[in-house]
Design an enzyme around this catalytic site. Structure first.
Site, PDB file in Angstrom:
ATOM      1  N   VAL A 179      51.564  34.235  42.602  1.00  0.00           N
ATOM      2  CA  VAL A 179      51.789  33.610  41.295  1.00  0.00           C
ATOM      3  C   VAL A 179      52.557  34.524  40.334  1.00  0.00           C
ATOM      4  O   VAL A 179      53.151  34.045  39.370  1.00  0.00           O
ATOM      5  CB  VAL A 179      50.478  33.129  40.624  1.00  0.00           C
ATOM      6  CG1 VAL A 179      49.808  32.027  41.424  1.00  0.00           C
ATOM      7  CG2 VAL A 179      49.520  34.280  40.350  1.00  0.00           C
ATOM      8  N   TYR A 198      42.682  43.617  31.560  1.00  0.00           N
ATOM      9  CA  TYR A 198      42.088  42.317  31.913  1.00  0.00           C
ATOM     10  C   TYR A 198      41.802  41.502  30.650  1.00  0.00           C
ATOM     11  O   TYR A 198      42.114  40.309  30.576  1.00  0.00           O
ATOM     12  CB  TYR A 198      40.809  42.595  32.705  1.00  0.00           C
ATOM     13  CG  TYR A 198      40.114  41.369  33.249  1.00  0.00           C
ATOM     14  CD1 TYR A 198      40.612  40.703  34.369  1.00  0.00           C
ATOM     15  CD2 TYR A 198      38.942  40.897  32.666  1.00  0.00           C
ATOM     16  CE1 TYR A 198      39.958  39.587  34.882  1.00  0.00           C
ATOM     17  CE2 TYR A 198      38.278  39.784  33.177  1.00  0.00           C
ATOM     18  CZ  TYR A 198      38.794  39.138  34.286  1.00  0.00           C
ATOM     19  OH  TYR A 198      38.150  38.040  34.798  1.00  0.00           O
ATOM     20  N   ILE A 239      29.588  35.599  37.215  1.00  0.00           N
ATOM     21  CA  ILE A 239      29.377  34.525  38.183  1.00  0.00           C
ATOM     22  C   ILE A 239      29.067  35.126  39.548  1.00  0.00           C
ATOM     23  O   ILE A 239      29.637  36.164  39.921  1.00  0.00           O
ATOM     24  CB  ILE A 239      30.643  33.618  38.265  1.00  0.00           C
ATOM     25  CG1 ILE A 239      31.029  33.072  36.869  1.00  0.00           C
ATOM     26  CG2 ILE A 239      30.445  32.472  39.267  1.00  0.00           C
ATOM     27  CD1 ILE A 239      29.981  32.221  36.154  1.00  0.00           C
TER      28      ILE A 239
HETATM   29  P1  NAD Z   1      38.292  36.542  43.760  1.00  0.00           P
HETATM   30  O1  NAD Z   1      38.790  37.946  43.676  1.00  0.00           O
HETATM   31  O2  NAD Z   1      37.094  36.276  44.620  1.00  0.00           O
HETATM   32  O3  NAD Z   1      39.470  35.606  44.274  1.00  0.00           O
HETATM   33  C1  NAD Z   1      40.745  35.741  43.742  1.00  0.00           C
HETATM   34  C2  NAD Z   1      41.662  34.743  44.399  1.00  0.00           C
HETATM   35  O4  NAD Z   1      42.970  34.948  43.821  1.00  0.00           O
HETATM   36  C3  NAD Z   1      41.825  34.902  45.905  1.00  0.00           C
HETATM   37  O5  NAD Z   1      41.967  33.618  46.474  1.00  0.00           O
HETATM   38  C4  NAD Z   1      43.167  35.661  46.046  1.00  0.00           C
HETATM   39  O6  NAD Z   1      43.838  35.347  47.262  1.00  0.00           O
HETATM   40  C5  NAD Z   1      43.911  35.093  44.865  1.00  0.00           C
HETATM   41  N1  NAD Z   1      44.996  35.925  44.364  1.00  0.00           N
HETATM   42  C6  NAD Z   1      44.948  37.225  43.962  1.00  0.00           C
HETATM   43  N2  NAD Z   1      46.176  37.616  43.559  1.00  0.00           N
HETATM   44  C7  NAD Z   1      46.991  36.534  43.690  1.00  0.00           C
HETATM   45  C8  NAD Z   1      48.360  36.300  43.444  1.00  0.00           C
HETATM   46  N3  NAD Z   1      49.157  37.269  42.959  1.00  0.00           N
HETATM   47  N4  NAD Z   1      48.880  35.083  43.723  1.00  0.00           N
HETATM   48  C9  NAD Z   1      48.083  34.092  44.223  1.00  0.00           C
HETATM   49  N5  NAD Z   1      46.783  34.256  44.471  1.00  0.00           N
HETATM   50  C10 NAD Z   1      46.251  35.460  44.204  1.00  0.00           C
HETATM   51  O7  NAD Z   1      38.095  36.014  42.254  1.00  0.00           O
HETATM   52  P2  NAD Z   1      36.831  35.296  41.545  1.00  0.00           P
HETATM   53  O8  NAD Z   1      35.791  36.326  41.283  1.00  0.00           O
HETATM   54  O9  NAD Z   1      36.477  34.048  42.268  1.00  0.00           O
HETATM   55  O10 NAD Z   1      37.510  34.918  40.135  1.00  0.00           O
HETATM   56  C11 NAD Z   1      38.378  33.812  39.994  1.00  0.00           C
HETATM   57  C12 NAD Z   1      38.915  33.775  38.566  1.00  0.00           C
HETATM   58  O11 NAD Z   1      37.824  33.713  37.647  1.00  0.00           O
HETATM   59  C13 NAD Z   1      39.726  34.997  38.192  1.00  0.00           C
HETATM   60  O12 NAD Z   1      40.802  34.625  37.363  1.00  0.00           O
HETATM   61  C14 NAD Z   1      38.734  35.850  37.416  1.00  0.00           C
HETATM   62  O13 NAD Z   1      39.374  36.699  36.503  1.00  0.00           O
HETATM   63  C15 NAD Z   1      37.931  34.771  36.715  1.00  0.00           C
HETATM   64  N6  NAD Z   1      36.573  35.208  36.364  1.00  0.00           N
HETATM   65  C16 NAD Z   1      35.700  35.607  37.316  1.00  0.00           C
HETATM   66  C17 NAD Z   1      34.410  35.999  36.961  1.00  0.00           C
HETATM   67  C18 NAD Z   1      33.395  36.439  37.994  1.00  0.00           C
HETATM   68  O14 NAD Z   1      32.266  36.781  37.607  1.00  0.00           O
HETATM   69  N7  NAD Z   1      33.730  36.403  39.277  1.00  0.00           N
HETATM   70  C19 NAD Z   1      34.048  35.997  35.607  1.00  0.00           C
HETATM   71  C20 NAD Z   1      34.974  35.578  34.646  1.00  0.00           C
HETATM   72  C21 NAD Z   1      36.239  35.176  35.035  1.00  0.00           C
END
Ligand code: NAD
Length: 249
Positions: free
Chosen positions: A66, A157, A190
């Site tokens: 992305v 971030y 989460i």
């Molecule tokens: P994760 O690290 O488990 O998964 C990230 C996903 O993004 C993967 O599918 C990976 O392949 C993809 N990805 C990474 N770089 C990419 C790129 N350049 N192009 C396309 N795909 C790419 O993440 P998560 O913990 O499930 O979090 C998902 C979203 O929620 C993120 O934006 C994160 O910042 C946000 N978030 C997560 C939490 C949490 O507690 N996990 C809390 C608040 C916000």
């Protein structure tokens, strides 16, 4: 299976695991054809698609970065030719490169802004004209409570996720007359791999800061996204917090 989103195509970025995989499954459950975007995690992405199909849904897997605007434009054009017009976008792909600001390199700053904020902009840019011309679109940007509350070691971030909120509000104003809504969901902590990788002692101290005294589930975030997509026709430019009370504002 419900068919609330029958004939709708939903692109979920970063959907090979965690929150994105849960959102993809939820949108498929109510009838959307979901495009599971990922970067360099083909097996995980295929397994998410297999589970969706086993449950009676339909899905396409597509790898692109992305943060690469040309790749996003090319892949979205090709997907729209192959699968059909994208009516729903969930900008979920996100990364962290945590370090205190005084030690943070410019590369660490730009990597996080490049994926989290520029990535959302690239995807929106590739889909908005077609959404506006068809008079329908639902864009949900996955930000974070860190955008609102800050967090030690996460200036990059926090800036990227706060940028998403401002971006979404401004884009919502531009697209409102064209039937396209733009909103943010801000998750708290989460239950994902990221959470499980935090040392137990630190997890215990984080739990003490969460008024509901627990982490959220992927399905609780996915439900908020589903609500905005499916029932949020008069909701735009808003931020929906799914955070157990860790930030109230
Ligand atoms: P994760 O690290 O488990 O998964 C990230 C996903 O993004 C993967 O599918 C990976 O392949 C993809 N990805 C990474 N770089 C990419 C790129 N350049 N192009 C396309 N795909 C790419 O993440 P998560 O913990 O499930 O979090 C998902 C979203 O929620 C993120 O934006 C994160 O910042 C946000 N978030 C997560 C939490 C949490 O507690 N996990 C809390 C608040 C916000």
């Amino acid at each position: 299976m419900s068919s609330l989103l029958q004939n709708k195509i939903a692109l979920v970025t970063g959907a090979s695991r965690g929150i994105g995989a849960g959102i993809a499954a939820e949108l498929a459950r109510i009838g959307a054809h979901v495009i599971i975007n990922h970067l360099q995690t083909p097996e995980e992405a295929e397994s998410v698609a297999r589970r969706i199909i086993q449950d009676g849904g339909s899905a396409t897997v597509r790898c692109f970065d992305v943060s690469d605007s040309a790749a996003v434009k090319h892949d979205v054009e090709e997907l729209e030719e192959q699968v059909g017009p994208i009516g729903i976008v969930v900008n979920n792909a996100g990364i962290v490169r945590d370090r205190s600001f005084r030690k943070m390199s410019a590369d660490e700053w730009h990597a996080v802004l490049g994926v989290n904020l520029n990535g959302a902009m690239h995807v929106c840019s590739a889909v908005v004209n077609s959404m506006a011309s068809r008079g329908y679109g639902r864009i949900v940007n996955i930000s974070s409570f860190v955008a609102q509350a800050g967090n030690f070691g996460q200036t990059n971030y926090a800036a990227s996720k706060a940028g998403m909120i401002g971006f979404s509000r401004a884009l919502a104003l531009e697209l409102a007359p064209h039937g396209v809504t733009v909103n943010c969901v801000c998750p708290g902590f989460i239950e994902t791999e990221m959470w499980r990788s935090i040392p137990e002692q630190m997890r215990e101290s984080i739990l003490k800061r969460i008024p509901q005294a627990r982490v959220g589930s992927v399905s609780e975030v996915a439900a908020a996204v589903r609500f905005l997509v499916d029932e949020g026709s008069y909701i735009t430019g808003q931020t929906l917090n799914v955070n157990g009370g860790i930030f109230i504002g």
